[in-house]
Design a protein around this motif. Structure first.
Motif, PDB file in Angstrom:
ATOM      1  N   LEU A  30      32.010  36.079  47.019  1.00 44.22           N
ATOM      2  CA  LEU A  30      31.452  34.885  46.380  1.00 44.22           C
ATOM      3  C   LEU A  30      32.531  34.040  45.729  1.00 44.22           C
ATOM      4  CD1 LEU A  30      28.851  33.331  45.422  1.00 44.22           C
ATOM      5  CD2 LEU A  30      29.058  34.660  43.306  1.00 44.22           C
ATOM      6  N   THR A  31      33.413  34.680  44.960  1.00 43.76           N
ATOM      7  CA  THR A  31      34.454  33.913  44.264  1.00 43.76           C
ATOM      8  C   THR A  31      35.446  33.303  45.252  1.00 43.76           C
ATOM      9  OG1 THR A  31      35.620  36.008  43.861  1.00 43.76           O
ATOM     10  CG2 THR A  31      34.279  35.132  42.062  1.00 43.76           C
ATOM     11  N   ALA A  32      35.672  33.974  46.369  1.00 41.08           N
ATOM     12  CA  ALA A  32      36.518  33.372  47.409  1.00 41.08           C
ATOM     13  C   ALA A  32      35.846  32.127  47.991  1.00 41.08           C
ATOM     14  CB  ALA A  32      36.795  34.394  48.508  1.00 41.08           C
ATOM     15  N   GLN A  33      34.539  32.204  48.170  1.00 40.73           N
ATOM     16  CA  GLN A  33      33.787  31.056  48.691  1.00 40.73           C
ATOM     17  C   GLN A  33      33.889  29.855  47.750  1.00 40.73           C
ATOM     18  OE1 GLN A  33      29.618  31.937  49.290  1.00 40.73           O
ATOM     19  NE2 GLN A  33      29.055  29.774  49.298  1.00 40.73           N
ATOM     20  N   PHE A  34      33.814  30.127  46.432  1.00 40.01           N
ATOM     21  CA  PHE A  34      33.883  29.052  45.444  1.00 40.01           C
ATOM     22  C   PHE A  34      35.325  28.699  45.067  1.00 40.01           C
ATOM     23  CE2 PHE A  34      29.419  29.817  44.966  1.00 40.01           C
ATOM     24  CZ  PHE A  34      28.887  28.689  44.361  1.00 40.01           C
ATOM     25  N   GLN A  35      36.263  29.492  45.557  1.00 38.70           N
ATOM     26  CA  GLN A  35      37.685  29.298  45.256  1.00 38.70           C
ATOM     27  C   GLN A  35      37.950  29.337  43.754  1.00 38.70           C
ATOM     28  OE1 GLN A  35      38.507  25.593  47.499  1.00 38.70           O
ATOM     29  NE2 GLN A  35      39.433  26.869  49.089  1.00 38.70           N
ATOM     30  N   VAL A  36      37.375  30.380  43.113  1.00 34.24           N
ATOM     31  CA  VAL A  36      37.577  30.589  41.686  1.00 34.24           C
ATOM     32  C   VAL A  36      38.055  32.020  41.469  1.00 34.24           C
ATOM     33  CG1 VAL A  36      35.829  28.903  40.997  1.00 34.24           C
ATOM     34  CG2 VAL A  36      35.179  31.302  41.313  1.00 34.24           C
ATOM     35  N   GLU A  37      38.406  32.301  40.240  1.00 35.06           N
ATOM     36  CA  GLU A  37      38.990  33.596  39.902  1.00 35.06           C
ATOM     37  C   GLU A  37      37.950  34.706  39.796  1.00 35.06           C
ATOM     38  OE1 GLU A  37      41.850  34.077  36.421  1.00 35.06           O
ATOM     39  OE2 GLU A  37      40.056  35.103  35.679  1.00 35.06           O
ATOM     40  N   LEU A  38      38.277  35.853  40.368  1.00 39.43           N
ATOM     41  CA  LEU A  38      37.586  37.105  40.069  1.00 39.43           C
ATOM     42  C   LEU A  38      38.507  37.923  39.178  1.00 39.43           C
ATOM     43  CD1 LEU A  38      35.268  39.150  40.430  1.00 39.43           C
ATOM     44  CD2 LEU A  38      36.491  40.019  42.450  1.00 39.43           C
ATOM     45  N   ASN A  39      37.997  38.335  38.030  1.00 41.29           N
ATOM     46  CA  ASN A  39      38.751  39.149  37.074  1.00 41.29           C
ATOM     47  C   ASN A  39      38.094  40.525  37.011  1.00 41.29           C
ATOM     48  OD1 ASN A  39      40.333  40.025  34.821  1.00 41.29           O
ATOM     49  ND2 ASN A  39      38.732  39.324  33.432  1.00 41.29           N
ATOM     50  N   ILE A  40      38.810  41.557  37.422  1.00 38.21           N
ATOM     51  CA  ILE A  40      38.290  42.919  37.380  1.00 38.21           C
ATOM     52  C   ILE A  40      38.948  43.652  36.224  1.00 38.21           C
ATOM     53  CG2 ILE A  40      38.002  45.099  38.592  1.00 38.21           C
ATOM     54  CD1 ILE A  40      38.121  43.630  41.208  1.00 38.21           C
ATOM     55  N   GLU A  41      38.123  44.162  35.319  1.00 37.97           N
ATOM     56  CA  GLU A  41      38.620  44.934  34.187  1.00 37.97           C
ATOM     57  C   GLU A  41      38.430  46.425  34.466  1.00 37.97           C
ATOM     58  OE1 GLU A  41      36.255  43.645  30.879  1.00 37.97           O
ATOM     59  OE2 GLU A  41      37.317  41.735  30.699  1.00 37.97           O
TER      60      GLU A  41
END
Length: 253
Positions: A63-74
């Motif tokens: 999803l975040t790749a589709q929106f071209q935004v950051e995915l932050n994994i903690e």
């Protein structure tokens, strides 16, 4: 500089897992946040799969790749893999998040409530930072305001710190936020002098976010989940995200 808002969707998964099945849909909730203008999505998958699962992480990576935004994994990079949880490094190898936030929490913790201790042996942590950076991830380390040894965080190659803002939120609720706010400001300034950028998160809300950002300059990103999802129960998810963005925009003008 505009502070980025990353919405933590763990609580959506908590609600889903309490009943089983697929509702509420974590990906749909994240999509709603992004359509409302959120700059990224944060997740904290835990080995016990109490909320966000490895499968959720991979779906949100798409999803975040589709929106071209950051995915932050903690997550805790030292937590060993087990059934249903491949380990943080292996999960990031598959999801390739823009940012990984390393947190020193144990399996049994209800929520993250302290940062790394840089006064002890940090050799293994430094090795893990290098592994995550080799995947192309920006690496942020969860720290307490007033922590000692930030220069070691910089030396091991971290890109950012994330200030644990729980004590500030507690002080704000008690009507005495200034000491904790000053500690956050001092730690942020020290980090910035060392070449580290600054994120922040934990118990930030619409009520206390404005004072925090006004008091701690140059915060790159805030990750907000518990308060935002709670507020969204009353006002709706899209409206709530936009209200957070309005607070940030007012301080970035």
């Amino acid at each position: 500089m505009r502070t980025a808002l990353s919405v933590n969707v763990n609580k959506v998964a908590v609600l889903r897992n309490s009943r089983g099945g697929g509702e509420p849909d974590v990906v749909r909730a994240a999509r709603t946040c992004l359509r409302a203008g959120a700059h990224g999505i944060t997740v904290h998958p835990r080995p016990d799969r109490r909320h966000i699962t490895a499968e959720d992480v991979l779906a949100l990576a798409g999803l975040t790749a589709q929106f071209q935004v950051e995915l932050n994994i903690e997550g805790n990079p030292f937590a060993p893999p087990r059934q249903g949880y491949p380990g943080l490094l292996a999960l990031c190898e598959r999801a390739r998040p823009a940012q990984v936030t390393l947190v020193p929490d144990s399996d049994g913790q209800l929520t993250s409530d302290h940062g790394f201790d840089f006064t002890g042996d940090t050799i293994q942590l430094g090795r893990l930072v290098a592994h995550f950076k080799a995947l192309g991830c920006r690496v942020s380390l969860f720290v307490d305001a007033g922590c000692v040894g930030l220069e070691r965080a910089a030396a091991m190659g971290a890109d950012r710190i994330e200030l644990y803002t729980g004590p500030y939120a507690q002080g704000w609720a008690a009507g005495a936020p200034d000491p904790a706010l000053a500690a956050c400001r001092a730690t942020a300034q020290e980090a910035q002098l060392l070449g580290l950028q600054v994120n922040a998160g934990h118990d930030l809300s619409q009520d206390n976010l404005g004072m925090f950002l006004a008091g701690v300059p140059q915060v790159q990103e805030v990750s907000i989940g518990h308060a935002l999802i709670s507020e969204a129960l009353y006002e709706g998810l899209e409206t709530t995200v936009r209200r957070y963005l309005a607070i940030i925009q007012a301080l970035s003008a």
